[in-house]
Scaffold this active site. Structure first.
Site, PDB file in Angstrom:
ATOM      1  N   CYS A 324       0.819  -1.213   0.000  1.00  0.00           N
ATOM      2  CA  CYS A 324       0.000   0.000   0.000  1.00  0.00           C
ATOM      3  C   CYS A 324       0.851   1.261   0.000  1.00  0.00           C
ATOM      4  CB  CYS A 324      -0.899   0.019   1.239  1.00  0.00           C
ATOM      5  SG  CYS A 324      -2.258  -1.150   1.149  1.00  0.00           S
ATOM      6  N   ASP A 325       2.128   1.120  -0.248  1.00  0.00           N
ATOM      7  CA  ASP A 325       3.010   2.272  -0.171  1.00  0.00           C
ATOM      8  C   ASP A 325       3.182   2.914  -1.545  1.00  0.00           C
ATOM      9  OD1 ASP A 325       5.344   3.983   0.145  1.00  0.00           O
ATOM     10  OD2 ASP A 325       5.665   2.907   2.021  1.00  0.00           O
TER      11      ASP A 325
END
EC number: 4.1.1.17
Lengths: 376, 376
Positions: A324-325
């Protein structure tokens, strides 16, 4: 990708993501380097990949080792290396690590400043030491210049001081930067080293060794000069600047020896355009910058990618990892094309990933387990 | 640094580098967020720090959880969370992970493209789904914009399609970027979401939820707006754009809850100038970008540093990690000053390091063990 790796992937279908390294290919690369630079002693840069299977094979071939930490020294010893064949090659060492290395018999240490030299004099008395010079990293795709190395003037002073401190002032080192694609990059550094060696000789101090560092490149998406061309350029420069008084030569290859021997097998998790007409498709793999592909930072190292759909029509893609980065993007500015038929669930291979992948991998970012490794 | 952490460091002197997190402070931060946004349900972003002690405490406080992977969902379940309180918040999910989450009872999933929506329809039938919109990340120190989210037009289509596929078209989400320091950044996103909700309502589809993401900042070296100011800005914007028909509100804080609750204790390995007159001293710590401080990439997150020499005269420094990697530099362009008396062996503290540190840490780069963690 070697035939052995192809066969392993086809037959075993190991869970993705994983790294597969052909240890015979590691041996081939080691031997190729010996042929290219027969006068140089090879200190394998353990940090590139410290897997036991690799260290053991290299021990059997008579390799020496460049270790970045006490922990890496231990790995070498456990793999059967002699302490005499290990260089503690990190300019930044904890006192505890120096003590442990010295107690284990290591007698070769690098430094690049007075503080570190004093630590070595105190905790590794009498050891051979070499000073790292700061050199230009022009031409390197993964440059190292700012953090390490000192000036010629300072190195001169420090080598004299090393003698006064009871250490053995053995030689000088430099590093032209990792994945260095310019064969000419070594000559300027060698000429500076030779001038300093000559200068110190006049001051009554005879250095015996030059450590040329690593940096030898491998093929990713583009051809690089053959290792023999680097060997030729280095040998010519050494003869030109040292004449008949050739010092011992050390090299510290990592990427060159293990990079090309490894392949990452990954899965396509998603292919999407997300409503942005004209934009590239985004291809998300189950490995990304935090799963081991740290050298894609700044899109510096550009791996070649194979897919089961190769041969079909292709289109531009951006490539990202599974977390999710927002920083977990491998290639967005670099032009990559992948088959239009590529889809979620396809297995792809990233070539030339044997070096600087397995150890960079995060412990559990986003919950993902560290990269699985297979040495065959 | 909380008194409990100060006391722990003073009394226990744990081996460095290590992360120490005050779990009571995690609770304080959770409660502060509840006060600031009483109408929002808190889904803790597990990826910020998935330590069991943190998850267990948050379960006891009634928190919900935003998970990035099946592995994170398992961690939440193991800590006692109900599957009903977990959102699978990664837009990029393997089919196997969707299946495992669904089998465990998770019924809330995000998506941002048709391919992912189809996967959810097939493997998580009937689940609540929300679509992530692409919004501007202006003002965020760790932006996320390019990799995730779709256009308003595409979201509209996809939410209608979700209904046709038998899923429950629950709501919309966005993320203004991590460490977002502009309280006004939420309003534009909220206005776009409200317009789309209204548009879909006219098309016969009533969404019930808005997920405002995370991004709430903490103090590093500079003051940031108080969380109440963000609460006020968000509440005002929600009322302005939704009137009396307020949807359910979800937030996904990570850094805000655990960041300020943690401190990294590290050791100075070397301080040197390396012969470059006028240049900064280089301070090398035993933790760096590959030991957990990954958010210093591009010098984005700038941690405050305490030393035992604070109060004395200071001078400019560059800060780097302990590895042989030239990219392992935390701060070279950002102006940092540290005491001139600082020396090798000193213990220093990096403040506000409870989030996005322990899990980013490399497995064994340069041989160094992963960061030790203490939850007190």
């Amino acid at each position: 990708m070697t035939p052995k790796i192809s066969q392993f992937l086809a037959e075993e279908k190991p869970a993705t993501p994983c790294l597969v390294v052909d240890v015979d290919e590691v041996e081939n690369r080691y031997r190729a380097l010996q042929v290219a630079l027969p006068l140089a002693r090879i200190y394998y840069a353990v940090k590139a990949n410290p897997a036991e299977a690799i260290l053991t094979r290299l021990v059997s071939l008579g390799s020496s080792f460049d270790a970045a930490s006490w922990e890496e020294i231990e790995m070498c010893l456990n793999a059967g290396a002699d302490a005499d064949d290990i260089s503690f090659g990190n300019t930044v060492k904890k006192v505890g690590a120096i003590k442990a290395a010295y107690a284990a018999g290591v007698r070769l240490f690098v430094f690049d400043c007075e503080e570190e030299l004093n630590k070595l004099a105190q905790h590794a008395p009498g050891s051979k030491v070499y000073c790292r010079l700061l050199v230009d990293n022009y031409g390197a795709e993964w440059p190292l210049s700012r953090k390490f190395g000192t000036t010629v003037e300072s190195a001169r002073e420090l080598m004299l001081k090393a003698r006064d401190l009871g250490l053995d002032p053995y030689g000088l080192s430099f590093h032209v930067g990792s994945q260095q694609v310019e064969t000419g990059s070594y000559e300027m550094a060698i000429s500076r080293v030779a001038a300093l060696v000559s200068d110190l000789s006049e001051a009554g101090l005879d250095l015996r060794m030059v450590n040329l560092g690593g940096g030898f490149p491998i093929r990713y998406r583009e051809d690089v000069p053959h290792i023999d061309d680097f060997g030729e350029a280095i040998s010519t420069a050494m003869k030109k600047h040292f004449g008949n008084a050739l010092p011992e030569m050390l090299i510290e290859p990592g990427r060159f020896i293990v990079g090309a021997a490894g392949v990452v097998s990954a899965e396509v998790v998603l292919v999407s355009q997300r409503g942005r007409e004209g934009g590239p498709r985004w291809v998300y793999l189950d490995i990304g910058r935090f799963g081991g592909l740290a050298e894609t930072e700044g899109e510096a190292i550009r791996y070649a990618i194979r897919t089961p759909r190769d041969g079909g029509q292709t289109g531009a893609v951006a490539l990202a990892g599974p977390t999710c980065d927002g920083a977990d993007i491998m290639y967005e500015k670099t032009h990559y094309e992948l088959p239009l038929a590529l889809e979620s669930g396809d297995r792809v291979e990233l070539l030339g990933t044997g070096a600087y992948v397995s150890t960079y991998c995060a412990t559990r970012f986003n919950g993902f387990a560290p990269l699985a490794e297979h040495y065959i």
